[in-house]
Structure formats: C-alpha cells, structure tokens
Design a protein around this motif. Structure first.
Motif, PDB file in Angstrom:
ATOM      1  N   SER A 125      -3.649   6.163   1.294  1.00  8.17           N
ATOM      2  CA  SER A 125      -3.351   6.079   2.042  1.00  8.17           C
ATOM      3  C   SER A 125      -4.867   5.251   2.792  1.00  8.17           C
ATOM      4  N   ILE A 126      -4.443   5.013   4.563  1.00 10.73           N
ATOM      5  CA  ILE A 126      -5.326   3.848   5.395  1.00 10.73           C
ATOM      6  C   ILE A 126      -5.220   4.467   6.548  1.00 10.73           C
ATOM      7  N   ALA A 127      -6.342   4.070   7.505  1.00 11.30           N
ATOM      8  CA  ALA A 127      -6.669   4.989   8.202  1.00 11.30           C
ATOM      9  C   ALA A 127      -7.146   3.846   9.633  1.00 11.30           C
ATOM     10  N   VAL A 162     -11.689   7.071   5.098  1.00 11.17           N
ATOM     11  CA  VAL A 162      -9.983   6.746   4.534  1.00 11.17           C
ATOM     12  C   VAL A 162     -10.733   5.173   4.358  1.00 11.17           C
ATOM     13  N   PRO A 163      -9.920   4.347   3.378  1.00  7.62           N
ATOM     14  CA  PRO A 163      -9.938   2.873   4.231  1.00  7.62           C
ATOM     15  C   PRO A 163      -8.929   2.171   5.203  1.00  7.62           C
ATOM     16  N   VAL A 164      -9.606   1.509   5.147  1.00  6.52           N
ATOM     17  CA  VAL A 164      -8.810   0.816   6.741  1.00  6.52           C
ATOM     18  C   VAL A 164      -7.416  -0.573   6.316  1.00  6.52           C
ATOM     19  N   ARG A 165      -8.263  -0.549   5.266  1.00  7.82           N
ATOM     20  CA  ARG A 165      -6.349  -1.342   4.608  1.00  7.82           C
ATOM     21  C   ARG A 165      -6.535  -1.224   3.324  1.00  7.82           C
ATOM     22  N   THR A 222      11.381 -15.910  -2.310  1.00  4.20           N
ATOM     23  CA  THR A 222      12.217 -16.546  -2.049  1.00  4.20           C
ATOM     24  C   THR A 222      11.905 -18.492  -2.691  1.00  4.20           C
ATOM     25  N   PHE A 223      13.019 -18.587  -3.890  1.00  5.54           N
ATOM     26  CA  PHE A 223      13.083 -19.451  -4.732  1.00  5.54           C
ATOM     27  C   PHE A 223      14.129 -20.386  -5.278  1.00  5.54           C
ATOM     28  N   ALA A 224      14.156 -22.027  -5.282  1.00  4.63           N
ATOM     29  CA  ALA A 224      15.138 -23.135  -4.617  1.00  4.63           C
ATOM     30  C   ALA A 224      15.933 -21.883  -5.821  1.00  4.63           C
ATOM     31  N   ASN A 225      17.261 -22.385  -5.700  1.00  7.07           N
ATOM     32  CA  ASN A 225      18.259 -22.066  -6.028  1.00  7.07           C
ATOM     33  C   ASN A 225      18.064 -21.102  -6.892  1.00  7.07           C
ATOM     34  N   LEU A 226      17.903 -19.942  -6.733  1.00  7.71           N
ATOM     35  CA  LEU A 226      17.705 -18.606  -7.650  1.00  7.71           C
ATOM     36  C   LEU A 226      17.725 -17.687  -6.618  1.00  7.71           C
ATOM     37  N   PRO A 227      18.632 -16.300  -7.059  1.00 11.17           N
ATOM     38  CA  PRO A 227      18.752 -15.540  -5.129  1.00 11.17           C
ATOM     39  C   PRO A 227      17.151 -14.447  -5.674  1.00 11.17           C
ATOM     40  N   GLN A 228      16.854 -14.216  -4.155  1.00 14.63           N
ATOM     41  CA  GLN A 228      15.947 -13.926  -3.895  1.00 14.63           C
ATOM     42  C   GLN A 228      15.588 -12.530  -4.232  1.00 14.63           C
ATOM     43  N   LEU A 229      14.155 -12.135  -5.183  1.00 13.50           N
ATOM     44  CA  LEU A 229      14.229 -10.600  -4.963  1.00 13.50           C
ATOM     45  C   LEU A 229      13.026 -10.347  -3.990  1.00 13.50           C
ATOM     46  N   THR A 230      12.950  -8.560  -4.302  1.00 14.16           N
ATOM     47  CA  THR A 230      12.917  -8.089  -3.356  1.00 14.16           C
ATOM     48  C   THR A 230      12.418  -6.457  -4.042  1.00 14.16           C
ATOM     49  N   ALA A 231      11.465  -5.737  -3.858  1.00  9.13           N
ATOM     50  CA  ALA A 231      10.724  -5.426  -3.883  1.00  9.13           C
ATOM     51  C   ALA A 231      10.080  -4.130  -2.709  1.00  9.13           C
ATOM     52  N   SER A 232      10.045  -2.732  -3.071  1.00  8.80           N
ATOM     53  CA  SER A 232       9.060  -1.884  -1.901  1.00  8.80           C
ATOM     54  C   SER A 232       8.051  -1.134  -2.347  1.00  8.80           C
ATOM     55  N   ASN A 233       7.093  -0.388  -1.373  1.00 13.24           N
ATOM     56  CA  ASN A 233       6.122   0.696  -2.109  1.00 13.24           C
ATOM     57  C   ASN A 233       5.205   0.951  -0.419  1.00 13.24           C
ATOM     58  N   SER A 234       5.118   1.771  -0.366  1.00 14.31           N
ATOM     59  CA  SER A 234       4.420   2.163   0.982  1.00 14.31           C
ATOM     60  C   SER A 234       2.959   2.798   0.833  1.00 14.31           C
ATOM     61  N   THR A 235       2.656   3.112   2.161  1.00 18.40           N
ATOM     62  CA  THR A 235       0.979   4.198   2.330  1.00 18.40           C
ATOM     63  C   THR A 235       0.880   5.220   3.334  1.00 18.40           C
ATOM     64  N   GLN A 236       0.355   5.801   3.851  1.00 19.38           N
ATOM     65  CA  GLN A 236       0.292   6.271   4.776  1.00 19.38           C
ATOM     66  C   GLN A 236      -0.710   5.732   5.800  1.00 19.38           C
TER      67      GLN A 236
END
Length: 716
Positions: A83-85, A98-101, A168-182
């Motif tokens: 969580s951040i504020a 609560v941390p701001v970042r 993004t790497f040259a000539n390679l598929p893009q790698l992705t991931a997700s996460n979240s904070t409140q």
C-alpha cells in the motif's frame, strides 16, 4: 589465446594472431548485454605496425562467435509495499506512516537456469494498467530503477494501482508480468469515549476494530457527562482511531493517540476541561467535568488531514434538593426524585441494616434487585418528578434507602410496551427481555437465577459473536402490594442495532460492485421473562430448629454471633409437602401477551416465558417527488429519498441483461435526499451502450424490502 585463420594484409603476407613464447596470453573481452541475441562474425580487428605505430605493416579481422543466455520469462515483479499513500495525506503522516512510494524489482529468468535482477535495464518499461488517476511510475535519477508513487490528487476513496512490466529484446518475444499495490487514504476518524473514574493507559480493545459500536461517538449525538453523586461528575477518556480507505466491513484501526500528531481542543473550559491521563502521562485525553454546561470538542489529526467535532454536555441528574424521603409513618414512607429530564430511570432498594448486616450495595446491584420509581410526572422546564410509596414496613425499625440512576437517553432508538401483570398475593415481579436471535437457543431452559441476577444468557444458550446480544435489553422489577395485586408495567428498551452500521463510513469503492450480500437483518422477535416471589416466606410444615452458637467471634462483646439453624422440609408425599409454600411454586401464573390466548401455569423452576415481535412498521418506500433518474453524456445519476432507515441497492444492466454496475448505499437519516452517479462499469470501462436499465430497491433493518423498480436509461 585466440587465433584468426581468415586474415588479410595490405601486402598479401599471411597474418596469424597467436601467443608468442615468453609473452602473456592474448585475451579477448566481449562487452554485451543480457538478452542480446547470439551472433557470429568478423568482429575482431587487428593492426600490425612498426616504429612505435608510425609505420603500418598489416591489418586483419578474425571471426568471433558471441552466445549469451537467452531470456525466457520475467520470473518476478516485486513491489516493496502493498500500500502507498498520496504525499501529505493523513495516511502518509505519522503514526500511520504509509509510504508514499514503493520501489519495484524485476527479475528475469534465462535459459542457463539463472535469474538476474534487471530492474535498472533501460529496456524495461513499467506502465500503470489500472488506477492511472491514483499512481504513476517514475525512475530514480541515481539508480535508474523504477518506482511507483501515489498521486497527490488521488481520490479520497483510494483504490487499486495495477502495474504491468514489459521487457523488449531484439528478435525475441516480449516478456510481461503484473503486480499491484493499493493507494490508501485516511477515510475517517473513529472516536471512542469511555466513561470511568480512571482512564486506561491505551485504547480499550473494542476500539481497535472498525466494526465496534461500543462507546463510539457520533457528531450527531452529544457526549453526556452526568453527575455520579451529590458532588462529582463522571469523567470520560477520549480515544482517537483512524480508518483507512482500504478497510472493509471490519479491520484493525490505526491508533492515533499520539500528542505529536493528534490534538484535542475544547471551545470553552467553563464546564469541562481536558486533564492528563493518570495512567499515560503523554496524553491529556480525559474529559473532566466542572459544572453543568456544554461546549464543543474538536479532534484534529495531522496537518489538516482530518477533523471531527462533538458536543460535550455536562448534566445534573437530580434537581438540587432532591431526592427526598417524606410522609414517614409507622409502616411506610414516600420516596421522591425530581430529575432534570425524563431521560433517567431511578431504582431504589430498601434494607434494614440492623437485620441484614449487608454493606453498601453497588449501583449495579440496586438496579438488578431494586424497584423502579413510578413513571415521571412532567414539570415546567423539562424536569420530571418520580416517586414511589412504601407500606407494610415493620414499626419502630430503621431502614436505609439506596438509589441508583440510569441514563436512558430518550430517542427514536427505543421501543416501549405495556405489560399487564397480576399476583395471587403481595410480592415482587422481576422482568427481563432478551433479543431472540438465530444465535440463541433453548430459551425455555433459562433458569430463574439468570433472570433474578439480570445476567447475560450463558454460552450454552447464546453463541452470538457479539456478547452484547446475550445481555438483556430490558431489566427491572416492580412490587405489588396486598391491596393492589394487579398492575400494568411500562417497559422500555433499546431497539435492535442497525445491521447497516457495519457500512457506516465505508468508501465508495467498498459500496460499489459488491459481491457479498447485505448484513443479516435485525430480528423483531424478543423473549420476555417474568419471575415472581412473595414478600414473606411461609414455610408451612417445615421443621426449623435454631440452636445457640458454639462461640462468639472477636474479642469484644459487640460482635454478633449467628445461630445455626437446621431446616427439615415436610415428609415427601404428605399433604403439607404438596401444599404451596415459601416460593409458591415459582413463578406465578403467566398472563397472555396476545389476546385470545389462555393464561398458562409456568414450571416451578423456570420463569414465565412469553415471546413478542416488535412492529416492523410500514414497508420502506421511495419518495416519488424526489426520486428521479437522469442521464447526460456517459453518466447516469440516481437521486432518491426513502421513508425509513434502510439500505438502498441499485443495479445498472445492459440491454442483454448482463450487469454493468451495482452498488449499495446505507441511509441512516431518511429525511435527507441522496444521489449516486455512475460513469464507469465495474470493470473500469466507460458506459458505451446507448441504453441501460436501472433497477433499485430498499431493504429496511428488519429485512423487509420495497418492490424492485426498473427504469430505462437512454444516454444522450
């Protein structure tokens, strides 16, 4: 050592790069980035020159193969805080802090089995996928690592900030991931006011939970501090707690009782002052009454983060010069109490101290076994005169009268009922009313002792999560004399708690797109218990023998020595044993609570039990003059007013019947108009359909709902 078989020279002389005897090996260092593609080519270039490099002799190139590990996936995207504020908000200030970042860490897995931290790699891109109005991603100027920070202008309701990481790497598929904070904010201050001569050193345990209503102060209800004897007023301690926007129906509150962060201020100290807490020298949170009057208590937290104001009222109970005992005769007297208002119940207990030898009873004991003064007579200025006449006392005897005062705070949260009772001879009736909730069982198995003591129902009978649901809501007694064996009692008790109080202070995000049902409705069902005991024991046919004591206690002649007595009841099966005696087969006859039902005799060891339902009232309805639905652009506005305290539910459906948005709004004041605006779906998208159907209905505290109404909405 590296060699180059393919080489050219300007003169055509074959060229070879090799190690020479007596000289160090030739080493080749290749600079590359993780994730770069494998490659092979003439990337090694050599030059041969003489005369300190001034005379070029030959040049050549060598084939070099570079093979780096291949990135396969983002193995983890880490957020340093859940969580951040927003900067400067109440949630960011101490002691909530609560941390701001929150810093981000992105780990990439490679096909050689290793995982490397590539957070600072410039090829990493982190985007805000949800909550762009709440948070933003930036990079640290020194480390180049990304972090997520709450936006200062973020909504007071807070919300989810979902982040997507892309590599993004040259000539390679893009790698992705997700996460979240409140992103959280300080949603409200919850102030608890605890009566007591000595304040605790820390907030009471019930003040730590957001769903607790015990001693919870409301800006709409005065904090009343009453005179507790003939000279002093009851002090109270103030405890300030903070509820964050991320709190659901129940959560742990933030303790804001830090003088460096929270201040308590009285507008005037003429009637009440703020005194230091005797058990916590850091705090000055004790309301110390001085004299009757009122003022305003303002609670402030942080640098303008949150404030709340309450009216504090210091009040007398008795009018000066009261209570009184008058009209004293050989066998009775009159007890009178002139109260400052009708918001009190006065209970009296009469004892013969020379006979009983009892000490001074507590107020709770007087209320439990005493008798209430008769209903008050209104007097000019709001005063109320209460009285009760006693007769049949022993002549030439000393009696002591004890009085206890209970604040009833007459308001719309109480019910009143009239109960006719009758006895076969003079005696005392004890009554108690308990709520009949689903978590209570075996109401017909409650013993007489529980009713006489006014105790909560035992755990074997009450399994309610809230212990207060096991306690009686009405408790008292009344005496019937030999010349008046029938009377009509007026009983008053608190209505069941509003189940929607759990939603009080909830944020908009917590009230919309809910999947859980409404809190369970309050029950109108109540259980009434009556216990009667005659005023004088008879013990017909009992053989009682009292012998002199073996010795007297103490060392002087003024100590009383109790005489031991042996009690033998009549023989079993004899006529005397079958004849009612002493307790007269407790209780007496039960009077029917509903007309048309015959009176029933109660069991000898059980109190009379009767059940009744509170009138649920008219079905809740919407005021047609106020209730309307309007649409402009991509926003639907629902304005309404209802006739009773209830929870209003609404649902916006698409043309095909699928749900686009839903919500609930608890209404605690039905005299006020309310409105809600809908501009997005529950998935966060805009309202992009040309028309919708808005359903709405209301459910009161007892679970009775108004008919659901459907209205067609056409977006302009």
């Amino acid at each position: 050592p590296l060699t180059s078989a393919n080489s050219t020279t300007t003169s055509g002389i074959p060229f070879r790069l090799q190690a020479l005897t007596g000289f160090a090996s030739v080493s080749l260092i290749v600079n590359g980035s993780f994730g770069a593609p494998a490659l092979c080519g003439p990337y090694l270039q050599s030059r041969w020159s003489a005369c300190s490099g001034t005379l070029p002799m030959a040049t050549g190139t060598g084939v070099v193969q570079v093979a780096l590990p291949r990135p396969t996936a983002i193995s983890a995207m880490l957020v340093s805080s859940d969580s951040i504020a927003p900067p400067g908000s109440g949630a960011a200030q101490a002691p909530i802090s609560v941390p701001v970042r929150a810093s981000l860490t992105v780990l990439v897995a490679f096909d050689d089995g290793r995982v490397r931290d590539m957070t600072a790699d410039p090829r990493l891109e982190v985007l805000v996928a949800q909550g762009a109005d709440l948070c933003a991603v930036q990079r640290d100027a020194t480390t180049s690592s990304p972090y997520v920070q709450a936006i200062a202008s973020a909504s007071a309701a807070g919300g989810l900030c979902r982040l997507d990481a892309r590599f993004t790497f040259a000539n390679l598929p893009q790698l992705t991931a997700s996460n979240s904070t409140q992103v959280v904010t300080l949603a409200a201050l919850q102030v608890f006011v605890m009566d007591g001569a000595v304040a605790p050193a820390a907030p009471p345990p019930y003040a730590l939970n957001s769903s607790s209503l015990t001693a919870l102060a409301s800006p709409d209800v005065p904090l009343r501090l009453f005179k507790c004897d003939f000279s002093h007023y009851m002090p109270a301690s103030v405890w300030v707690m903070g509820r964050l926007s991320s709190c659901g129906t129940s959560c742990t509150l933030a303790d804001l009782n830090d003088p460096s962060a929270t201040s308590l201020q009285l507008f005037s100290t003429a009637s009440v002052a703020l005194a230091p807490n005797p058990r916590n020298a850091r705090l000055a949170n004790v309301l110390s009454p001085i004299r009757p009057g009122s003022t305003t208590l303002t609670v402030s937290f942080g640098s303008g983060a949150a404030t709340a104001s309450f009216t504090v009222s210091v009040e007398d109970t008795f009018i000066r010069g009261w209570p009184r005992v008058t009209n004293i005769t050989d066998t009775g007297f009159l007890i009178s109490a002139n109260m400052t208002s009708a918001a009190f119940r006065v209970t009296y207990l009469v004892r013969r101290p020379l006979v009983s030898g009892d000490g001074v009873p507590t107020a709770a004991e007087v209320e439990r076994v005493g008798v209430s003064l008769s209903a008050g007579t209104p007097l000019p200025g709001g005063a109320t005169l209460m009285s009760s006449a006693l007769s049949g006392l022993a002549p030439a005897s000393n009696y002591t009268v004890y009085l206890a005062v209970q604040n009833l705070t007459v308001d719309s949260q109480r019910f009143t009922m009239r109960l006719p009772v009758a006895l076969s001879e003079a005696g005392n009736i004890t009554f108690a009313i308990y709520r009949n909730a689903s978590c209570i069982n075996g109401l017909d198995q409650v013993p007489v002792s529980t009713i006489l003591s006014g105790a909560p129902l035992p755990a074997s009978r009450c399994s309610c999560a809230d212990p207060s649901a096991c306690a009686p809501v009405v408790l008292g007694s009344a005496a019937l004399s030999s010349d008046v064996l029938a009377d009509t009692l007026t009983l008053s008790g608190l209505l069941p708690p509003n189940p929607y109080s759990a939603l009080r202070g909830a944020t908009e995000a917590q009230l919309t797109c809910r999947t859980d049902p409404l809190p369970a409705p309050a029950s109108t069902s109540h259980a009434l218990y009556l216990v009667a005991a005659d005023d004088l024991p008879t013990y017909r046919g009992w053989n009682v023998t009292c012998n002199p004591p073996d010795a007297s206690p103490g060392s002087t002649c003024d100590a009383a020595a109790p005489a031991p007595c042996a009690v033998v009841p009549p023989p079993a099966g004899s006529a005397l044993a079958l004849y009612p005696n002493n307790l007269q087969a407790l209780p007496y006859t039960a009077l029917a609570l509903k007309q048309g039902t015959l009176a029933q005799q109660g069991a000898a060891t059980r109190p009379v039990l009767g059940s009744f339902d509170l009138p649920a009232g008219d079905r809740v309805a919407f005021d047609p003059a106020i209730t309307k639905i309007t649409a402009s652009a991509a926003t639907v506005t629902f304005a309404f007013r209802i006739t009773r305290v209830a929870a209003v539910q609404y649902r916006l459906d698409q043309f095909n019947g699928s749900n686009a948005f839903s919500g609930v709004l608890p209404v605690f004041d039905p005299s006020v108009s309310y409105s809600v605006s809908i501009s997005r779906t529950c998935t966060g998208g805009l309202l992009d359909q040309p028309s919708y159907t808005l359903w709405y209905w209301a459910t009161d505290v007892y679970g009775k709902s108004s008919p659901a109404v459907a209205a067609s909405v056409v977006l302009q």
